[in-house]
Design a protein around this motif. Structure first.
Motif, PDB file in Angstrom:
ATOM      1  N   GLY A   5      22.917  37.074  32.669  1.00 26.01           N
ATOM      2  CA  GLY A   5      23.856  36.809  33.806  1.00 26.01           C
ATOM      3  C   GLY A   5      23.517  37.015  35.272  1.00 26.01           C
ATOM      4  N   ALA A   6      24.126  36.292  35.978  1.00 26.59           N
ATOM      5  CA  ALA A   6      23.693  36.612  37.450  1.00 26.59           C
ATOM      6  C   ALA A   6      24.159  37.815  37.822  1.00 26.59           C
ATOM      7  CB  ALA A   6      24.259  35.136  38.498  1.00 26.59           C
ATOM      8  N   ARG A 153       9.805  34.218  23.018  1.00 27.97           N
ATOM      9  CA  ARG A 153       9.421  34.799  24.382  1.00 27.97           C
ATOM     10  C   ARG A 153       9.682  33.741  25.607  1.00 27.97           C
ATOM     11  NH1 ARG A 153       3.177  36.246  22.372  1.00 27.97           N
ATOM     12  NH2 ARG A 153       3.608  37.565  20.730  1.00 27.97           N
ATOM     13  N   ARG A 154       9.807  32.640  25.441  1.00 33.68           N
ATOM     14  CA  ARG A 154      10.301  31.705  26.309  1.00 33.68           C
ATOM     15  C   ARG A 154      11.585  31.914  26.524  1.00 33.68           C
ATOM     16  NH1 ARG A 154       6.382  27.937  24.191  1.00 33.68           N
ATOM     17  NH2 ARG A 154       8.182  27.050  23.039  1.00 33.68           N
ATOM     18  N   GLN A 155      12.106  31.963  25.574  1.00 33.11           N
ATOM     19  CA  GLN A 155      13.785  32.371  25.710  1.00 33.11           C
ATOM     20  C   GLN A 155      14.057  33.697  26.310  1.00 33.11           C
ATOM     21  OE1 GLN A 155      16.520  30.419  25.062  1.00 33.11           O
ATOM     22  NE2 GLN A 155      17.919  32.243  25.444  1.00 33.11           N
ATOM     23  N   ARG A 156      13.233  34.652  25.958  1.00 26.03           N
ATOM     24  CA  ARG A 156      13.437  36.141  26.399  1.00 26.03           C
ATOM     25  C   ARG A 156      13.193  36.042  27.934  1.00 26.03           C
ATOM     26  NH1 ARG A 156      15.728  40.652  26.689  1.00 26.03           N
ATOM     27  NH2 ARG A 156      14.314  42.632  26.704  1.00 26.03           N
ATOM     28  N   VAL A 157      12.103  35.040  28.429  1.00 29.90           N
ATOM     29  CA  VAL A 157      11.881  35.117  29.802  1.00 29.90           C
ATOM     30  C   VAL A 157      13.046  34.383  30.591  1.00 29.90           C
ATOM     31  CG1 VAL A 157      10.336  33.778  31.446  1.00 29.90           C
ATOM     32  CG2 VAL A 157       9.350  35.249  29.438  1.00 29.90           C
ATOM     33  N   ALA A 158      13.676  33.563  29.956  1.00 29.59           N
ATOM     34  CA  ALA A 158      14.989  32.873  30.678  1.00 29.59           C
ATOM     35  C   ALA A 158      15.774  33.824  30.679  1.00 29.59           C
ATOM     36  CB  ALA A 158      15.167  31.632  29.799  1.00 29.59           C
ATOM     37  N   GLU A 159      16.191  34.696  29.887  1.00 28.34           N
ATOM     38  CA  GLU A 159      17.352  35.605  29.680  1.00 28.34           C
ATOM     39  C   GLU A 159      17.145  36.547  30.895  1.00 28.34           C
ATOM     40  OE1 GLU A 159      17.376  37.308  25.799  1.00 28.34           O
ATOM     41  OE2 GLU A 159      18.188  35.467  24.858  1.00 28.34           O
ATOM     42  N   GLU A 167      16.392  31.452  38.935  1.00 29.55           N
ATOM     43  CA  GLU A 167      16.857  30.502  37.922  1.00 29.55           C
ATOM     44  C   GLU A 167      15.961  30.259  36.710  1.00 29.55           C
ATOM     45  OE1 GLU A 167      19.454  28.592  38.087  1.00 29.55           O
ATOM     46  OE2 GLU A 167      20.228  29.502  40.036  1.00 29.55           O
ATOM     47  N   ALA A 168      16.153  29.694  35.872  1.00 28.62           N
ATOM     48  CA  ALA A 168      15.065  29.619  34.560  1.00 28.62           C
ATOM     49  C   ALA A 168      13.937  28.660  35.051  1.00 28.62           C
ATOM     50  CB  ALA A 168      15.902  28.682  33.475  1.00 28.62           C
ATOM     51  N   GLY A 187       9.160  41.445  39.441  1.00 34.13           N
ATOM     52  CA  GLY A 187       8.428  42.781  38.851  1.00 34.13           C
ATOM     53  C   GLY A 187       9.294  43.484  38.009  1.00 34.13           C
ATOM     54  N   ILE A 188      10.791  43.565  38.419  1.00 30.38           N
ATOM     55  CA  ILE A 188      11.981  44.213  37.808  1.00 30.38           C
ATOM     56  C   ILE A 188      12.137  43.425  36.592  1.00 30.38           C
ATOM     57  CG2 ILE A 188      14.149  44.986  37.664  1.00 30.38           C
ATOM     58  CD1 ILE A 188      14.127  45.023  40.976  1.00 30.38           C
ATOM     59  N   ALA A 189      11.924  42.288  36.391  1.00 29.13           N
ATOM     60  CA  ALA A 189      12.071  41.523  34.998  1.00 29.13           C
ATOM     61  C   ALA A 189      11.156  41.992  34.048  1.00 29.13           C
ATOM     62  CB  ALA A 189      12.380  40.031  35.295  1.00 29.13           C
TER      63      ALA A 189
END
Length: 346
Positions: A5-6, A153-159, A167-168, A187-189
């Motif tokens: 979520g934004a 992992r790709r889906q997790r990165v998008a989340e 943006e994704a 860095g926080i992500a």
């Protein structure tokens, strides 16, 4: 999986996300982090002495709490942060995380435990590998700990990108394509990818423009509330620390000289060093402006600290005993709320 979520970066976002000073305790719940007489001494350049970067610090961090650590540059804040995560080995002392002694863990056990402890560094330009895409940077801790298949992992990165307000399509780009504030979001992500319990924030906004600082602070407080995080927030900016912290520890020359709740510290600082720091901080509210306390001289070198109280050569209230007797950190509160101060005045 985290809920994407934004993030609302308005000035009031996250203002209600701070935890109470002492979160509800169920039974005999242990502190999330506990440091006991932790010290770190480095060899001096000439090899004849030691630099006392951290010199006997005892602290606790409760679950869901934000503990701010403030002090001048060179007082040992960053070294203390690295000791908390066992990124460096202490000279003495004990570091416990959720009741477990980190210093007794072998390499494999320590790596597993580090899933619960992450760090966000000060410089968003130096902390991201320029050769890796943003997606690879955020996915790296997942790969190291064997979390999920590549598609997961790709889906997790998008989340995670959505969670920090990016943006994704940022996953396919590289760090140099982003501003400083966006890089710190990356860095926080990365820091929250493994759903840690503790995040150490080492000067996370000091390298950013003032206009961007509030957005990152609001993001951090929003994530804390959403993900039930605990923070160690290191900064030299007293206004920032007041905004985000439940309690504050003031450091001077490798030691904690004052430790109490944020409202108590900012309403009535007790240690002469804390009083001087407060008087030097800009106060936009005229009613909060106080008489400026000007300290003489420079902070002593941690390689050759003065005898007695380390602050006495600069202290406007120093007494004769301060020159020879090291003050003990003790509770001076009369109201029942903890207020620890290391000063002979009390």
């Amino acid at each position: 999986m985290l809920e994407p979520g934004a993030v609302n970066d308005s000035p009031t976002a996250g203002a209600t996300g701070q935890s109470p000073l002492h979160p509800p305790m169920h039974g005999k719940q242990l502190p999330l982090l506990e440091l006991t007489d932790v010290a770190k001494h480095f060899p001096s350049k000439d090899g004849r002495g030691v630099v006392r970067a951290v010199d006997g610090v005892s602290l606790t961090l409760e679950r869901g709490e934000t503990l701010g650590i403030v002090g001048e540059s060179g007082c040992g804040k960053t070294t203390l942060a690295r000791l908390m995560l066992r990124l460096i080995e202490p000279t003495r002392g004990r570091v416990r995380f959720a009741g477990e002694d980190l210093l007794t863990l072998g390499a494999a056990a320590l790596r597993a435990r580090r899933r619960d402890m992450q760090i966000v560094f000060q410089d968003p330009y130096a902390s991201l590998d320029p050769r890796l895409s943003v997606g690879s940077i955020i996915a790296e801790p997942l790969a190291i700990h064997g979390v999920g298949a590549r598609s997961e992992r790709r889906q997790r990165v998008a989340e995670l990108l959505a969670l920090v307000g990016l943006e994704a399509d940022a996953a396919a780009r590289y760090p140099h394509e982003f501003s400083g504030g966006q890089r710190q979001r990356i860095g926080i992500a990365r820091a929250i990818a493994l759903e840690p319990k503790l995040v150490v924030l080492d000067e996370p906004v000091s390298a950013l423009d003032v206009s961007i600082q509030s957005q990152i602070l609001n993001l951090l407080m929003d994530l804390k509330a959403r993900l039930q995080l605990s923070y160690i927030f290191i900064s030299h900016d007293l206004a920032v620390v007041e905004h985000v912290s439940d309690r504050v520890a003031v450091m001077y020359l490798g030691r904690v000289v004052e430790l109490t709740s944020t409202p108590a510290l900012y309403a009535k600082p007790a240690h002469p060093y804390t009083q001087a720091l407060m008087s030097a901080a800009p106060a936009p509210d005229p009613e909060r402006r106080s008489h400026r306390i000007v300290l003489s001289g420079e902070p002593p070198s941690p390689e050759s600290p003065p005898p007695g109280c380390p602050f006495h050569p600069r202290c406007p209230q120093a007494m004769e005993r301060c020159k020879s007797e090291v003050p003990v950190l003790r509770d001076i509160s009369t109201s029942g709320a903890m207020h620890d101060v290391s000063c002979h005045l009390y």
